[in-house]
Scaffold this motif. Structure first.
Motif, PDB file in Angstrom:
ATOM      1  N   ALA A  97       5.100  -2.417   2.531  1.00  0.00           N
ATOM      2  CA  ALA A  97       4.304  -3.555   2.983  1.00  0.00           C
ATOM      3  C   ALA A  97       3.486  -3.154   4.210  1.00  0.00           C
ATOM      4  CB  ALA A  97       5.204  -4.726   3.332  1.00  0.00           C
ATOM      5  N   VAL A  98       2.230  -3.596   4.226  1.00  0.00           N
ATOM      6  CA  VAL A  98       1.357  -3.385   5.384  1.00  0.00           C
ATOM      7  C   VAL A  98       0.694  -4.727   5.720  1.00  0.00           C
ATOM      8  CG1 VAL A  98       0.910  -0.982   4.754  1.00  0.00           C
ATOM      9  CG2 VAL A  98      -0.662  -2.785   3.986  1.00  0.00           C
ATOM     10  N   GLN A  99       0.015  -4.771   6.847  1.00  0.00           N
ATOM     11  CA  GLN A  99      -0.733  -5.975   7.201  1.00  0.00           C
ATOM     12  C   GLN A  99      -1.775  -6.251   6.128  1.00  0.00           C
ATOM     13  OE1 GLN A  99      -1.075  -4.704  11.745  1.00  0.00           O
ATOM     14  NE2 GLN A  99      -2.273  -6.532  11.312  1.00  0.00           N
ATOM     15  N   GLY A 100      -1.858  -7.510   5.716  1.00  0.00           N
ATOM     16  CA  GLY A 100      -2.867  -7.850   4.720  1.00  0.00           C
ATOM     17  C   GLY A 100      -2.765  -9.292   4.287  1.00  0.00           C
ATOM     18  N   GLY A 101      -3.851  -9.771   3.743  1.00  0.00           N
ATOM     19  CA  GLY A 101      -3.885 -11.123   3.195  1.00  0.00           C
ATOM     20  C   GLY A 101      -3.949 -12.184   4.262  1.00  0.00           C
TER      21      GLY A 101
ATOM     22  N   ARG B 287       0.840  -1.191   0.000  1.00  0.00           N
ATOM     23  CA  ARG B 287       0.000   0.000   0.000  1.00  0.00           C
ATOM     24  C   ARG B 287       0.880   1.247   0.000  1.00  0.00           C
ATOM     25  NH1 ARG B 287      -3.016  -3.182  -1.323  1.00  0.00           N
ATOM     26  NH2 ARG B 287      -5.072  -3.772  -0.527  1.00  0.00           N
ATOM     27  N   ARG B 288       0.273   2.372  -0.354  1.00  0.00           N
ATOM     28  CA  ARG B 288       0.971   3.650  -0.281  1.00  0.00           C
ATOM     29  C   ARG B 288       1.519   3.868   1.135  1.00  0.00           C
ATOM     30  NH1 ARG B 288      -3.595   7.233  -3.537  1.00  0.00           N
ATOM     31  NH2 ARG B 288      -2.735   6.918  -5.629  1.00  0.00           N
ATOM     32  N   VAL B 289       2.721   4.406   1.229  1.00  0.00           N
ATOM     33  CA  VAL B 289       3.316   4.620   2.544  1.00  0.00           C
ATOM     34  C   VAL B 289       2.465   5.612   3.339  1.00  0.00           C
ATOM     35  CG1 VAL B 289       5.677   4.093   1.855  1.00  0.00           C
ATOM     36  CG2 VAL B 289       4.845   6.437   1.695  1.00  0.00           C
ATOM     37  N   ASP B 290       2.366   5.335   4.618  1.00  0.00           N
ATOM     38  CA  ASP B 290       1.619   6.201   5.525  1.00  0.00           C
ATOM     39  C   ASP B 290       2.634   6.878   6.447  1.00  0.00           C
ATOM     40  OD1 ASP B 290       0.115   7.394   7.453  1.00  0.00           O
ATOM     41  OD2 ASP B 290      -0.900   5.567   8.135  1.00  0.00           O
ATOM     42  N   PRO B 291       2.871   8.184   6.234  1.00  0.00           N
ATOM     43  CA  PRO B 291       3.917   8.855   7.020  1.00  0.00           C
ATOM     44  C   PRO B 291       3.640   8.810   8.526  1.00  0.00           C
ATOM     45  CG  PRO B 291       3.247  10.198   5.141  1.00  0.00           C
ATOM     46  CD  PRO B 291       2.262   9.070   5.239  1.00  0.00           C
ATOM     47  N   SER B 292       2.394   8.572   8.909  1.00  0.00           N
ATOM     48  CA  SER B 292       2.066   8.575  10.339  1.00  0.00           C
ATOM     49  C   SER B 292       2.135   7.178  10.959  1.00  0.00           C
ATOM     50  CB  SER B 292       0.650   9.136  10.543  1.00  0.00           C
ATOM     51  OG  SER B 292      -0.306   8.269   9.965  1.00  0.00           O
ATOM     52  N   ALA B 293       2.472   6.163  10.157  1.00  0.00           N
ATOM     53  CA  ALA B 293       2.478   4.787  10.668  1.00  0.00           C
ATOM     54  C   ALA B 293       3.609   4.580  11.672  1.00  0.00           C
ATOM     55  CB  ALA B 293       2.609   3.811   9.515  1.00  0.00           C
ATOM     56  N   HIS B 294       3.306   3.823  12.723  1.00  0.00           N
ATOM     57  CA  HIS B 294       4.324   3.475  13.713  1.00  0.00           C
ATOM     58  C   HIS B 294       4.597   1.988  13.634  1.00  0.00           C
ATOM     59  CE1 HIS B 294       4.296   7.420  15.558  1.00  0.00           C
ATOM     60  NE2 HIS B 294       2.970   7.384  15.579  1.00  0.00           N
ATOM     61  N   GLY B 295       5.858   1.610  13.499  1.00  0.00           N
ATOM     62  CA  GLY B 295       6.206   0.199  13.410  1.00  0.00           C
ATOM     63  C   GLY B 295       5.827  -0.351  12.048  1.00  0.00           C
ATOM     64  N   SER B 296       6.436  -1.478  11.723  1.00  0.00           N
ATOM     65  CA  SER B 296       6.176  -2.077  10.416  1.00  0.00           C
ATOM     66  C   SER B 296       5.953  -3.563  10.584  1.00  0.00           C
ATOM     67  CB  SER B 296       7.360  -1.844   9.483  1.00  0.00           C
ATOM     68  OG  SER B 296       7.239  -2.680   8.340  1.00  0.00           O
ATOM     69  N   VAL B 297       5.027  -4.071   9.786  1.00  0.00           N
ATOM     70  CA  VAL B 297       4.783  -5.515   9.784  1.00  0.00           C
ATOM     71  C   VAL B 297       6.050  -6.258   9.378  1.00  0.00           C
ATOM     72  CG1 VAL B 297       3.918  -5.558   7.401  1.00  0.00           C
ATOM     73  CG2 VAL B 297       3.156  -7.284   9.023  1.00  0.00           C
ATOM     74  N   LEU B 298       6.888  -5.598   8.591  1.00  0.00           N
ATOM     75  CA  LEU B 298       8.134  -6.249   8.157  1.00  0.00           C
ATOM     76  C   LEU B 298       9.063  -6.511   9.340  1.00  0.00           C
ATOM     77  CD1 LEU B 298       8.868  -4.257   4.875  1.00  0.00           C
ATOM     78  CD2 LEU B 298       7.966  -6.584   5.089  1.00  0.00           C
ATOM     79  N   ASP B 299       9.060  -5.597  10.317  1.00  0.00           N
ATOM     80  CA  ASP B 299       9.892  -5.810  11.515  1.00  0.00           C
ATOM     81  C   ASP B 299       9.415  -7.040  12.272  1.00  0.00           C
ATOM     82  OD1 ASP B 299      11.253  -3.500  10.861  1.00  0.00           O
ATOM     83  OD2 ASP B 299      10.006  -2.223  12.152  1.00  0.00           O
ATOM     84  N   VAL B 300       8.096  -7.197  12.360  1.00  0.00           N
ATOM     85  CA  VAL B 300       7.536  -8.350  13.074  1.00  0.00           C
ATOM     86  C   VAL B 300       7.928  -9.652  12.373  1.00  0.00           C
ATOM     87  CG1 VAL B 300       5.398  -9.492  13.778  1.00  0.00           C
ATOM     88  CG2 VAL B 300       5.604  -7.002  13.969  1.00  0.00           C
ATOM     89  N   LEU B 301       7.804  -9.669  11.062  1.00  0.00           N
ATOM     90  CA  LEU B 301       8.145 -10.890  10.324  1.00  0.00           C
ATOM     91  C   LEU B 301       9.630 -11.209  10.479  1.00  0.00           C
ATOM     92  CD1 LEU B 301       6.074 -10.709   7.009  1.00  0.00           C
ATOM     93  CD2 LEU B 301       5.413 -11.453   9.281  1.00  0.00           C
ATOM     94  N   ARG B 302      10.443 -10.200  10.423  1.00  0.00           N
ATOM     95  CA  ARG B 302      11.889 -10.430  10.565  1.00  0.00           C
ATOM     96  C   ARG B 302      12.194 -10.981  11.954  1.00  0.00           C
ATOM     97  NH1 ARG B 302      13.723  -5.561   9.327  1.00  0.00           N
ATOM     98  NH2 ARG B 302      13.689  -4.984  11.514  1.00  0.00           N
ATOM     99  N   ASP B 303      11.601 -10.390  12.971  1.00  0.00           N
ATOM    100  CA  ASP B 303      11.837 -10.848  14.345  1.00  0.00           C
ATOM    101  C   ASP B 303      11.374 -12.292  14.536  1.00  0.00           C
ATOM    102  OD1 ASP B 303      12.768  -8.345  14.793  1.00  0.00           O
ATOM    103  OD2 ASP B 303      11.058  -7.668  15.998  1.00  0.00           O
ATOM    104  N   CYS B 304      10.280 -12.657  13.854  1.00  0.00           N
ATOM    105  CA  CYS B 304       9.732 -14.018  13.991  1.00  0.00           C
ATOM    106  C   CYS B 304      10.454 -15.015  13.084  1.00  0.00           C
ATOM    107  CB  CYS B 304       8.239 -14.023  13.660  1.00  0.00           C
ATOM    108  SG  CYS B 304       7.207 -13.116  14.823  1.00  0.00           S
ATOM    109  N   GLY B 305      11.364 -14.532  12.239  1.00  0.00           N
ATOM    110  CA  GLY B 305      12.073 -15.429  11.330  1.00  0.00           C
ATOM    111  C   GLY B 305      11.178 -15.997  10.246  1.00  0.00           C
ATOM    112  N   VAL B 306      10.170 -15.240   9.866  1.00  0.00           N
ATOM    113  CA  VAL B 306       9.189 -15.705   8.886  1.00  0.00           C
ATOM    114  C   VAL B 306       9.493 -15.074   7.526  1.00  0.00           C
ATOM    115  CG1 VAL B 306       6.754 -15.636   8.248  1.00  0.00           C
ATOM    116  CG2 VAL B 306       7.399 -16.017  10.622  1.00  0.00           C
TER     117      VAL B 306
END
Lengths: 260, 66
Positions: free
Chosen positions: B62-66, A50-69
């Motif tokens: 990337a955002v939460q989805g799917g 999705r389009r970047v949200d300048p107000s977003a805090h944290g990223s789902v990518l950080d969670v996936l990386r931390d979980c080794g997924v």
């Protein structure tokens, strides 16, 4: 419990110990998502672009990386092959993976795949070197066409996305499994653990789910349930179920009963 | 010149590049991709790719989805 490393899920030559693929949509927070992913044991998880949200805090990518997924970007929200191809290319650039869960939907009410646009997009992406995992209808003919154009798996729906209606046409899923030369991943419609187990018993190679976990009252607990359901369904499939019978078949011997 | 960045009109000086426009919406060092008029521009080419008036730039992550 079988060692998952002895029975890996193999997609495009890559092996995964878990046959549960998860989505990240619907989780109320990244902390809840992290706990759920950990409890699920998943090794492959989808994200949307999705389009970047300048107000977003944290990223789902950080969670996936931390979980080794491993991250599997999707093309959710695309209505045409053109939109889906561009989204896949942006995902490849942003995330450094040529794997894509290809979604091309027909309308917002059903979120059902548009088969014409789907096959078109799949052909274009395969030609561009992508490993394409298409979300598709539970249509054996369409699944075959997707395999023929070079998709690395086929991912038929059990029922509409987020509906929790389970597997509405198990017969079609069995037909897809019988004919497929690539992994079959049941994608969409799972409501609870028995749905996931059934998918595996029908012969699916894996299950992809999100809402059933992320919108459950206790996401981490449901994630754990799904982990066990997928493993149990897989073992049952490998074990070979007994044939259904019209009448009872005693499991205790009749000979030697008292009073005979 | 006027550039449309993620659907919003933005005013940028003549000679501005994709990198300048991306910087308006994110400072993330990775995990971001840009498409200029529906063509992906790799991050390594952001500073060398000049924008023209009325260009449309999409900046995704990337955002939460799917």
């Amino acid at each position: 419990m079988a060692n998952p490393r002895e029975d890996p899920l193999v997609i495009a030559g890559e092996a995964f110990g878990s046959r549960l693929i998860t989505g990240t949509g619907g989780a109320p927070s990244l902390a809840v998502l992290r706990d759920a992913l950990t409890a699920s044991g998943t090794e492959l998880t989808t994200v949307a672009m999705r389009r970047v949200d300048p107000s977003a805090h944290g990223s789902v990518l950080d969670v996936l990386r931390d979980c080794g997924v491993r991250v599997l970007p999707n093309t959710a929200g695309c209505f045409t092959a053109g939109e889906a191809v561009l989204t896949a290319k942006l995902a490849r650039e942003a995330l450094g993976t040529s794997w894509v869960k290809l979604e091309v939907i027909a309308d917002e009410r059903t979120l059902l795949p548009d088969p014409i646009e789907l096959v078109d997009a799949a052909e274009q992406l395969v030609a561009d070197g992508f490993t394409v995992l298409p979300y598709t209808n539970d249509d054996p003919v369409l699944a075959r066409r997707l395999e023929q154009v070079g998709c690395a798996a086929v991912m038929p729906l059990g029922s509409p996305i987020g509906s929790g209606l389970g597997i509405r046409n198990p017969h079609n899923i069995e037909l897809i499994v019988e004919a497929a030369g690539v992994p079959v991943i049941l994608d969409a419609g799972i409501g609870t653990a028995s749905d996931a187990a059934l998918a595996m018993e029908l012969g699916c190679d894996a299950v992809l789910l999100a809402t059933a976990v992320t919108r459950a009252q206790e996401p981490a607990l449901m994630a754990r349930a799904m982990r066990h359901a997928v493993a149990a369904g897989r073992l049952a499939r490998l074990a070979g179920r007994i044939p259904r019978r019209r009448y009872a078949q005693a499991s205790s011997p009749f000979e030697g009963r008292t009073g005979t | 010149m006027k550039i449309i960045v993620n659907g919003e009109p933005r005013e940028l000086p003549t000679g501005a590049t994709v990198a300048d426009a991306v910087a308006l919406v994110t400072a993330a060092p990775s995990g971001v991709a840009a498409a200029l008029n529906d063509e992906v521009v790799g991050r390594s080419r952001w500073t060398a790719t000049a924008l023209a008036d009325a260009d449309r730039l999409e900046v995704l992550t990337a955002v939460q989805g799917g």
